[in-house]
Motif scaffolding. Sequence first.
Motif, PDB file in Angstrom:
ATOM      1  N   PHE A   1      18.471  35.382  87.719  1.00 11.43           N
ATOM      2  CA  PHE A   1      19.825  34.850  87.589  1.00 11.43           C
ATOM      3  C   PHE A   1      19.879  33.370  87.215  1.00 11.43           C
ATOM      4  O   PHE A   1      20.937  32.748  87.320  1.00 11.43           O
ATOM      5  N   VAL A   2      18.763  32.801  86.747  1.00 11.67           N
ATOM      6  CA  VAL A   2      18.756  31.402  86.305  1.00 11.67           C
ATOM      7  C   VAL A   2      17.858  31.288  85.075  1.00 11.67           C
ATOM      8  O   VAL A   2      16.714  31.737  85.093  1.00 11.67           O
ATOM      9  N   GLY A   3      18.375  30.698  84.004  1.00 14.04           N
ATOM     10  CA  GLY A   3      17.562  30.461  82.810  1.00 14.04           C
ATOM     11  C   GLY A   3      17.454  31.676  81.910  1.00 14.04           C
ATOM     12  O   GLY A   3      18.352  32.516  81.846  1.00 14.04           O
ATOM     13  N   SER A   4      16.315  31.792  81.224  1.00 11.07           N
ATOM     14  CA  SER A   4      16.166  32.823  80.195  1.00 11.07           C
ATOM     15  C   SER A   4      15.515  34.096  80.726  1.00 11.07           C
ATOM     16  O   SER A   4      14.784  34.079  81.709  1.00 11.07           O
ATOM     17  N   PHE A   5      15.808  35.197  80.027  1.00 12.17           N
ATOM     18  CA  PHE A   5      15.236  36.498  80.365  1.00 12.17           C
ATOM     19  C   PHE A   5      15.019  37.317  79.108  1.00 12.17           C
ATOM     20  O   PHE A   5      15.652  37.087  78.076  1.00 12.17           O
ATOM     21  N   PHE A   6      14.117  38.280  79.219  1.00  8.11           N
ATOM     22  CA  PHE A   6      13.895  39.283  78.185  1.00  8.11           C
ATOM     23  C   PHE A   6      14.270  40.630  78.784  1.00  8.11           C
ATOM     24  O   PHE A   6      13.960  40.907  79.943  1.00  8.11           O
ATOM     25  N   GLY A   7      14.951  41.455  78.003  1.00 10.39           N
ATOM     26  CA  GLY A   7      15.400  42.743  78.507  1.00 10.39           C
ATOM     27  C   GLY A   7      14.938  43.896  77.642  1.00 10.39           C
ATOM     28  O   GLY A   7      14.675  43.742  76.451  1.00 10.39           O
ATOM     29  N   PHE A   8      14.857  45.068  78.265  1.00  7.62           N
ATOM     30  CA  PHE A   8      14.555  46.333  77.594  1.00  7.62           C
ATOM     31  C   PHE A   8      15.680  47.283  77.968  1.00  7.62           C
ATOM     32  O   PHE A   8      15.856  47.585  79.144  1.00  7.62           O
ATOM     33  N   HIS A   9      16.474  47.716  76.995  1.00 11.21           N
ATOM     34  CA  HIS A   9      17.646  48.533  77.311  1.00 11.21           C
ATOM     35  C   HIS A   9      17.626  49.875  76.585  1.00 11.21           C
ATOM     36  O   HIS A   9      16.984  50.049  75.569  1.00 11.21           O
ATOM     37  N   ALA A  10      18.358  50.802  77.176  1.00 12.56           N
ATOM     38  CA  ALA A  10      18.633  52.113  76.573  1.00 12.56           C
ATOM     39  C   ALA A  10      20.145  52.235  76.503  1.00 12.56           C
ATOM     40  O   ALA A  10      20.868  51.524  77.203  1.00 12.56           O
TER      41      ALA A  10
ATOM     42  N   LEU B   1      26.808  27.592  87.005  1.00  8.20           N
ATOM     43  CA  LEU B   1      28.089  26.903  87.000  1.00  8.20           C
ATOM     44  C   LEU B   1      28.498  26.450  88.400  1.00  8.20           C
ATOM     45  O   LEU B   1      29.231  25.482  88.548  1.00  8.20           O
ATOM     46  N   GLY B   2      28.071  27.174  89.411  1.00  8.58           N
ATOM     47  CA  GLY B   2      28.425  26.876  90.796  1.00  8.58           C
ATOM     48  C   GLY B   2      27.696  27.829  91.719  1.00  8.58           C
ATOM     49  O   GLY B   2      26.961  28.710  91.251  1.00  8.58           O
ATOM     50  N   PRO B   3      27.894  27.702  93.035  1.00  7.56           N
ATOM     51  CA  PRO B   3      27.161  28.535  93.992  1.00  7.56           C
ATOM     52  C   PRO B   3      27.271  30.045  93.747  1.00  7.56           C
ATOM     53  O   PRO B   3      26.347  30.783  94.032  1.00  7.56           O
ATOM     54  N   HIS B   4      28.385  30.500  93.212  1.00  9.47           N
ATOM     55  CA  HIS B   4      28.559  31.941  92.959  1.00  9.47           C
ATOM     56  C   HIS B   4      28.857  32.256  91.493  1.00  9.47           C
ATOM     57  O   HIS B   4      29.155  33.408  91.174  1.00  9.47           O
ATOM     58  N   TRP B   5      28.805  31.269  90.609  1.00 12.25           N
ATOM     59  CA  TRP B   5      29.231  31.470  89.223  1.00 12.25           C
ATOM     60  C   TRP B   5      28.152  31.078  88.225  1.00 12.25           C
ATOM     61  O   TRP B   5      27.517  30.041  88.359  1.00 12.25           O
ATOM     62  N   ASN B   6      27.959  31.941  87.217  1.00 12.36           N
ATOM     63  CA  ASN B   6      27.067  31.657  86.084  1.00 12.36           C
ATOM     64  C   ASN B   6      27.773  32.022  84.789  1.00 12.36           C
ATOM     65  O   ASN B   6      28.745  32.787  84.780  1.00 12.36           O
ATOM     66  N   LEU B   7      27.250  31.502  83.697  1.00 12.86           N
ATOM     67  CA  LEU B   7      27.680  31.884  82.352  1.00 12.86           C
ATOM     68  C   LEU B   7      26.464  32.489  81.671  1.00 12.86           C
ATOM     69  O   LEU B   7      25.364  31.911  81.730  1.00 12.86           O
TER      70      LEU B   7
ATOM     71  N   VAL C   1      29.672  35.409  85.122  1.00 14.13           N
ATOM     72  CA  VAL C   1      28.986  36.175  86.163  1.00 14.13           C
ATOM     73  C   VAL C   1      29.394  35.663  87.532  1.00 14.13           C
ATOM     74  O   VAL C   1      29.380  34.452  87.775  1.00 14.13           O
ATOM     75  N   TYR C   2      29.768  36.586  88.418  1.00 15.14           N
ATOM     76  CA  TYR C   2      30.028  36.239  89.815  1.00 15.14           C
ATOM     77  C   TYR C   2      28.883  36.806  90.638  1.00 15.14           C
ATOM     78  O   TYR C   2      28.608  38.005  90.604  1.00 15.14           O
ATOM     79  N   LEU C   3      28.201  35.953  91.384  1.00 14.39           N
ATOM     80  CA  LEU C   3      27.034  36.353  92.171  1.00 14.39           C
ATOM     81  C   LEU C   3      27.452  36.653  93.615  1.00 14.39           C
ATOM     82  O   LEU C   3      28.084  35.813  94.266  1.00 14.39           O
ATOM     83  N   ILE C   4      27.108  37.842  94.069  1.00 17.98           N
ATOM     84  CA  ILE C   4      27.309  38.208  95.474  1.00 17.98           C
ATOM     85  C   ILE C   4      25.958  38.083  96.151  1.00 17.98           C
ATOM     86  O   ILE C   4      25.025  38.831  95.830  1.00 17.98           O
ATOM     87  N   LYS C   5      25.824  37.126  97.032  1.00 16.76           N
ATOM     88  CA  LYS C   5      24.553  36.861  97.685  1.00 16.76           C
ATOM     89  C   LYS C   5      24.550  37.449  99.090  1.00 16.76           C
ATOM     90  O   LYS C   5      25.492  37.280  99.841  1.00 16.76           O
TER      91      LYS C   5
END
Length: 152
Positions: free
Chosen positions: A45-54, A96-102, A145-149
């Motif tokens: 949930f922070v920085g870059s990622f690589f994904g494999f999707h179907a 963006l904040g404790p519970h928010w990402n873009l 993105v709203y993060l539920i921790k």
Amino acid sequence: MEVALGPKSTIDLQGTYNPFSFKDNKKLKHWSVQPEYRLWNCEKFVGSFFGFHAHYAYYNVGGIKLPMDIFSSLRNYRYQGYAVGGGFSYGYQWFLGPHWNLEAEFGFGYTYAHFDKYNCHKCGDFLGKGHKHYFGPTKIGVSIVYLIKSKK
């Protein structure tokens, strides 16, 4: 929805559903699912990622004009069928904040589409069956993105 599997891996599940027909019986009816396994470079949930999707979709579309006139035959014909495929993606999440990402993501892959073709979007004269193979973008998105921790 996205769930952590480990310190650097997550599973993301996206879905869409549109049951509506529009004015003059224009259709963009569909439902789809697109699960994705993500590997994060540093931490989830922070920085870059690589994904494999179907992906899988069932659709009933016709009588519409899409942007840049892609799939121009949709203006005069109706197609009903399914699509299945997969691909790879790259994305990035900004804090963006404790519970928010873009998040921004782009994916590229393959789709096989099987369909029944009809003469027009109103009269429905059956013209035959067909299929298409597609290589190109399979995911493009910008998300808040709203993060539920969970408390530990």
